[in-house]
Design a protein around this motif. Structure first.
Motif, mmCIF file in Angstrom:
data_model
loop_
_atom_site.group_PDB
_atom_site.id
_atom_site.type_symbol
_atom_site.label_atom_id
_atom_site.label_comp_id
_atom_site.label_asym_id
_atom_site.label_seq_id
_atom_site.Cartn_x
_atom_site.Cartn_y
_atom_site.Cartn_z
ATOM 1 N N TRP A 19 0.833 -1.209 0.000
ATOM 2 C CA TRP A 19 0.000 0.000 0.000
ATOM 3 C C TRP A 19 0.869 1.261 0.000
ATOM 4 C CZ3 TRP A 19 -0.299 3.383 4.381
ATOM 5 C CH2 TRP A 19 -1.098 4.505 4.146
ATOM 6 N N SER A 45 -8.073 5.788 6.419
ATOM 7 C CA SER A 45 -9.088 4.775 6.089
ATOM 8 C C SER A 45 -8.428 3.506 5.580
ATOM 9 C CB SER A 45 -10.064 5.328 5.049
ATOM 10 O OG SER A 45 -10.792 6.420 5.564
ATOM 11 N N GLN A 46 -7.342 3.652 4.834
ATOM 12 C CA GLN A 46 -6.643 2.471 4.319
ATOM 13 C C GLN A 46 -5.949 1.708 5.446
ATOM 14 O OE1 GLN A 46 -6.888 1.542 1.014
ATOM 15 N NE2 GLN A 46 -6.052 -0.358 1.842
ATOM 16 N N VAL A 48 -7.019 1.592 8.459
ATOM 17 C CA VAL A 48 -8.115 0.901 9.146
ATOM 18 C C VAL A 48 -8.513 -0.354 8.387
ATOM 19 C CG1 VAL A 48 -10.521 1.084 9.896
ATOM 20 C CG2 VAL A 48 -8.971 3.037 10.193
ATOM 21 N N GLU A 49 -8.628 -0.228 7.081
ATOM 22 C CA GLU A 49 -9.031 -1.364 6.249
ATOM 23 C C GLU A 49 -8.012 -2.499 6.318
ATOM 24 O OE1 GLU A 49 -10.003 -2.290 1.536
ATOM 25 O OE2 GLU A 49 -10.244 -0.254 2.321
ATOM 26 N N LEU A 50 -6.737 -2.145 6.438
ATOM 27 C CA LEU A 50 -5.688 -3.164 6.535
ATOM 28 C C LEU A 50 -5.636 -3.808 7.919
ATOM 29 C CD1 LEU A 50 -2.826 -1.330 4.609
ATOM 30 C CD2 LEU A 50 -4.007 -3.416 3.872
ATOM 31 N N SER A 112 -12.035 0.377 15.382
ATOM 32 C CA SER A 112 -12.797 0.664 14.170
ATOM 33 C C SER A 112 -12.231 1.840 13.386
ATOM 34 C CB SER A 112 -14.256 0.959 14.529
ATOM 35 O OG SER A 112 -14.358 2.193 15.238
#
Length: 370
Positions: A19, A45-46, A48-50, A112
């Motif tokens: 990333w 946000s990335q 968090v997504e990871l 989260s």
């Protein structure tokens, strides 16, 4: 010492590195740090997504219950990629919540990614002494005082604050910990950019309402040791990057018709850099293993020893890299210059080399006969 990470840890690191290489390259980072916000919501946000924000949070609160060694994997990649998002500040704040206990709701928000934290610990007069606290807390849990150089304080939704309930200004007894919401009445935040492209803030509390945390000095000291462990890991990643960049430069830069890497004097300097880096890596790994030890004396010794050795190595590796790059080693266009700035700031966060050397020397068992 075996530095091989477990398969799942390496997968975590590989995903983060992909990333960073794809979406958080050097030019993308420069745009972020020169923006008004100084951070990127998309990058957060990335992360968090990871699963990065959930990594150290207990499973009961939606996390992965990751260890300090798991966090080392992440922090190395963030250091290598010069990521300026408020990850370290939030994870340090989460450690305070974990050690204090009873803060499940806030930990769920951290996992989260909906809550970013900052730790308001230092004050203008305190330098690196976390017990030097003039900020006061009333019996009704209102906070009055000013905290300085609060890392990512301007991006936080809540602060972990050390304040004094009793005792003299530098006494460990009487220090208590609180959570203060960013939007609470009486909170004033002055945000600014630091020399390494990160963000920090001066946070003033004028009778701001706070929620007390369990524990005082013991929790504060243990969390600070954990924070230093994360910083050491980040420094290793930055040194890996600056070493690799310098080695590549020596292979491509030519003088007298040959790559300068063929000159024996420069090879010796690269060898010295490598030795410093590997010694620092050993101490950073040891700190990650020992920071959760039930033996507080062992934890303090190892955390301070790691900060000393990593700080010494960071200074040496950074200075050598700048010199071997020549004049361009200090230019804004070269990633190595930014890595060196970040290494410098890591060395000044939560205690510098001299501070931790003195702390280590005062631990029981250092002097013969103790």
């Amino acid at each position: 010492m075996d530095f091989t990470f477990k398969e799942e840890q390496q997968q975590f690191a590989d995903a983060l590195r992909r990333w960073i290489d794809k979406d958080y390259g050097f030019e993308a980072r420069r745009k972020i740090i020169h923006s008004d916000a100084g951070v990127s919501d998309a990058a957060w946000s990335q992360l968090v997504e990871l699963g990065m924000t959930a990594l150290p949070v207990p499973e009961a609160q939606g996390g992965f219950d990751g260890s300090a060694v798991d966090m080392m994997v992440v922090m190395q990649e963030l250091g290598r990629g010069l990521v300026v998002e408020p990850y370290f500040a939030t994870m340090l704040g989460a450690q305070f919540l974990k050690l204090a206990g009873g803060q499940e709701a806030l930990l769920e928000q951290v996992a989260s990614g909906s809550l970013k934290l900052a730790c308001a610990l230092g004050e203008q007069q305190s330098r690196y002494d976390l017990a030097d606290v003039a900020t006061m807390a009333s019996p009704s849990h209102t906070i009055t005082g000013t905290k300085t150089v609060v890392v990512h304080g301007g991006q936080a939704g809540a602060f972990i604050v050390s304040a004094r309930t009793r005792g003299a200004q530098r006494e460990r007894e009487g220090i208590a910990l609180y959570v203060v919401q960013r939007d609470a009445a009486g909170v004033t935040v002055t945000d600014y950019r630091t020399l390494d492209g990160q963000r920090a803030a001066t946070v003033r509390f004028d009778g701001a309402q706070a929620t007390p945390l369990r524990g005082g000095w013991d929790v504060l000291e243990a969390a600070a040791d954990y924070g230093n462990t994360l910083l050491c890991a980040e420094a290793i990643g930055a040194m890996d990057a600056i070493f690799a960049a310098t080695l590549e430069y020596l292979k491509t830069r030519k003088q007298f018709g040959v790559p300068i890497g063929q000159f024996q004097a420069l090879q010796h300097r690269m060898a010295d850099m490598f030795i410093h880096l590997e010694q620092a890596r050993s101490m950073a790994m040891l700190a990650a293993v020992k920071v959760s030890s039930d033996d507080a004396e062992e934890r303090r010794r190892v955390a301070s020893a790691a900060k000393v050795r990593v700080g010494q190595a960071a200074k040496f590796v950074g200075q050598q890299a700048v010199q071997l790059h020549g004049g361009m080693g200090v230019t804004d266009e070269l990633p190595a210059a930014h890595h060196f700035k970040r290494l410098t700031m890591i060395g000044l966060t939560l205690g510098d080399v001299d501070h931790h050397l003195e702390r280590f020397a005062h631990e029981p068992g250092f002097t013969a006969g103790q």
